[in-house]
Write a protein that holds these residues in place. Structure first.
Motif, short mmCIF file in Angstrom:
data_model
loop_
_atom_site.label_atom_id
_atom_site.label_comp_id
_atom_site.label_asym_id
_atom_site.label_seq_id
_atom_site.Cartn_x
_atom_site.Cartn_y
_atom_site.Cartn_z
N ARG A 23 0.88 -1.26 -0.13
CA ARG A 23 0.02 0.01 -0.10
C ARG A 23 1.01 1.24 0.00
O ARG A 23 0.32 2.22 -0.16
CB ARG A 23 -0.74 0.07 1.20
CG ARG A 23 -2.09 -1.10 1.28
CD ARG A 23 -2.82 -1.13 2.53
NE ARG A 23 -1.65 -1.58 3.65
CZ ARG A 23 -2.24 -2.15 4.88
NH1 ARG A 23 -3.36 -1.83 5.24
NH2 ARG A 23 -1.30 -2.25 5.64
N LEU A 77 -4.26 -9.10 -2.90
CA LEU A 77 -4.98 -7.89 -2.85
C LEU A 77 -6.11 -8.11 -1.87
O LEU A 77 -6.60 -7.12 -1.30
CB LEU A 77 -5.48 -7.44 -4.22
CG LEU A 77 -6.42 -6.22 -4.28
CD1 LEU A 77 -5.24 -4.89 -3.83
CD2 LEU A 77 -6.69 -6.06 -5.48
N SER A 78 -6.62 -9.29 -1.87
CA SER A 78 -7.94 -9.54 -0.96
C SER A 78 -7.59 -9.58 0.53
O SER A 78 -8.48 -9.29 1.31
CB SER A 78 -8.54 -10.74 -1.34
OG SER A 78 -9.24 -10.93 -2.72
N ILE A 99 -6.00 -7.15 2.04
CA ILE A 99 -6.12 -5.90 2.45
C ILE A 99 -7.66 -5.73 2.63
O ILE A 99 -8.69 -5.87 1.73
CB ILE A 99 -5.47 -4.92 1.62
CG1 ILE A 99 -4.23 -5.18 1.13
CG2 ILE A 99 -5.77 -3.42 2.08
CD1 ILE A 99 -3.53 -4.28 0.07
N PRO A 129 -11.44 -1.05 1.33
CA PRO A 129 -11.36 -0.66 0.00
C PRO A 129 -10.24 0.54 0.05
O PRO A 129 -9.43 0.61 -1.33
CB PRO A 129 -12.71 -0.21 -0.22
CG PRO A 129 -13.25 0.22 0.86
CD PRO A 129 -12.65 -0.95 1.87
N GLN A 182 -6.90 -1.10 -0.55
CA GLN A 182 -6.79 -1.75 -1.84
C GLN A 182 -6.77 -0.92 -2.94
O GLN A 182 -5.77 -1.08 -3.91
CB GLN A 182 -8.19 -2.47 -2.18
CG GLN A 182 -8.31 -3.83 -1.17
CD GLN A 182 -9.52 -4.58 -1.38
OE1 GLN A 182 -10.51 -4.06 -1.80
NE2 GLN A 182 -9.72 -5.73 -0.94
N GLN A 183 -7.20 0.22 -2.73
CA GLN A 183 -7.10 1.42 -3.71
C GLN A 183 -5.63 1.75 -3.79
O GLN A 183 -4.98 2.01 -5.00
CB GLN A 183 -8.03 2.61 -3.47
CG GLN A 183 -7.57 3.72 -4.62
CD GLN A 183 -7.91 3.42 -6.09
OE1 GLN A 183 -9.27 3.29 -6.25
NE2 GLN A 183 -6.87 3.17 -6.98
N THR A 239 -7.11 -12.44 -8.06
CA THR A 239 -7.77 -12.30 -6.49
C THR A 239 -8.99 -13.17 -6.30
O THR A 239 -9.52 -13.56 -7.52
CB THR A 239 -8.00 -10.98 -6.22
OG1 THR A 239 -8.12 -10.98 -4.64
CG2 THR A 239 -9.22 -10.29 -6.99
N ARG A 259 -10.85 -9.74 2.08
CA ARG A 259 -11.88 -9.03 1.62
C ARG A 259 -12.35 -9.00 0.08
O ARG A 259 -11.53 -9.02 -0.57
CB ARG A 259 -11.78 -7.49 1.37
CG ARG A 259 -12.79 -6.39 1.15
CD ARG A 259 -12.49 -5.07 1.43
NE ARG A 259 -13.78 -4.08 1.21
CZ ARG A 259 -14.16 -3.83 -0.30
NH1 ARG A 259 -13.49 -3.98 -1.35
NH2 ARG A 259 -15.36 -2.95 -0.38
N LEU A 265 -13.49 -9.63 -3.88
CA LEU A 265 -13.77 -8.42 -4.70
C LEU A 265 -14.38 -8.82 -6.01
O LEU A 265 -14.61 -10.03 -6.16
CB LEU A 265 -12.19 -7.92 -5.22
CG LEU A 265 -11.32 -7.29 -4.27
CD1 LEU A 265 -10.11 -7.13 -4.39
CD2 LEU A 265 -11.96 -5.92 -4.02
N VAL A 315 -12.17 -3.87 -8.99
CA VAL A 315 -10.54 -3.79 -9.00
C VAL A 315 -10.66 -2.74 -10.48
O VAL A 315 -9.55 -2.15 -10.54
CB VAL A 315 -10.17 -5.20 -9.52
CG1 VAL A 315 -8.45 -4.89 -9.76
CG2 VAL A 315 -10.35 -5.99 -8.31
N TYR A 325 -10.52 0.65 -9.28
CA TYR A 325 -9.38 1.06 -8.74
C TYR A 325 -8.25 1.37 -9.68
O TYR A 325 -7.49 2.26 -9.40
CB TYR A 325 -8.70 -0.01 -7.84
CG TYR A 325 -9.60 -0.40 -6.52
CD1 TYR A 325 -10.35 0.33 -5.67
CD2 TYR A 325 -9.32 -1.96 -6.18
CE1 TYR A 325 -11.10 -0.05 -4.79
CE2 TYR A 325 -10.19 -2.26 -5.06
CZ TYR A 325 -11.15 -1.25 -4.24
OH TYR A 325 -11.66 -1.52 -3.24
#
Length: 261
Positions: free
Chosen positions: A101, A119-120, A122, A125, A128-129, A149, A212, A214, A219, A222
């Motif tokens: 991040r 990524l999941s 994290i 949101p 993740q962004q 993911t 988390r 997605l 995605v 993002y």
């Protein structure tokens, strides 16, 4: 190991939980070779360099480095990176202790990839962004980002309308395998999975992870926010078309060769 003191490292303890048996859960098998083949084929130009977010013990980065040249791998787990360093005696993978991040690097890469549902892991949101934004910043114009993911709709299909479910994945050895106890929480946004590894000698190990979940559209959002262009979605590394019931999805993005005005 390179410890990048300019980057904040927030380790969730994943590597500590699965220390000593992560490679039993994710062996270097045919699925790994398929992933490596696809990443190598999607690389815009190996001479531009390669970066993995969430490199772990090098399951992907090590064989990929033999195809495209040196790979830089970022991970927040010292335990994971220590295993990778023992494997990578030839220096084909450069390790960086960092948080995806916040990670920054003076170099720009032709391929950045984040696989195995990193990524999941994290759980918000905004975080993740941030990870996708960092990846976009680290791409050179014309570079590509690949994300694999968990697929929210596919996980819901696995649960068949139940909040909790149990799955057993046998190993080739007798009396060995993985038993996963999964729970959907937060309107099916959060997925908690406790995994038990049963070994042939009767021993077992237990670890828990929380993700988390997605969707491809999320995605894509993002990526667009980070200035990337979506290329498409697939359900596996054979590049089969995305289907909602797939357990994972793979999303591909490119960085424009001309920056927006």
């Amino acid at each position: 190991m390179t410890i990048n003191t300019t980057n904040t490292v927030a380790d969730i303890g994943y590597g500590k939980q699965f220390e000593g048996w992560y490679d039993r859960m994710f062996p270097g098998d045919a699925a790994t070779r398929l992933t490596v083949d696809a990443l190598a084929a999607c690389h815009p130009d190996p001479a531009w360099g390669t970066l993995e977010f969430g490199v772990g013990t090098g399951r992907i980065a090590l064989p990929l480095s033999h195809r495209v040249g040196p790979v830089t791998g970022v991970d927040s787990s010292q335990e994971m990176l220590a295993v990778l360093e023992k494997k990578s005696g030839d220096g084909s993978v450069t390790t960086e202790l960092g948080d995806i991040r916040t990670y920054r690097d003076s170099r720009r890469y032709g391929l950045v990839y984040c696989v195995c549902s990193t990524l999941s892991l994290i759980l918000d949101p905004c975080g993740q962004q941030d990870a996708i934004t960092r990846a976009a910043e680290l791409l050179r114009p014309g570079g590509r980002l690949l994300v694999e993911t968990h697929n929210r709709r596919g996980v819901e299909a696995l649960h068949q309308g139940l909040t909790r479910t149990t799955v057993f994945v046998p190993f080739p050895e007798p009396d060995a395998g993985l038993q996963m106890h999964a729970t959907l929480l937060g309107e099916n946004r959060i997925w908690q999975v406790s995994t038990i590894l049963f070994e042939p000698d009767g021993t077992h190990r237990i670890g828990t992870e929380t993700a988390r979940l997605l969707t491809p559209d999320e995605v894509d959002g993002y990526a667009r926010n980070a200035g990337l262009r979506p290329e498409g979605h697939h359900s596996d590394w054979r590049r089969n078309d995305y289907v909602p019931t797939a357990g994972v999805f793979i999303a591909s993005y490119t960085k424009p060769t001309v920056e927006p005005a």
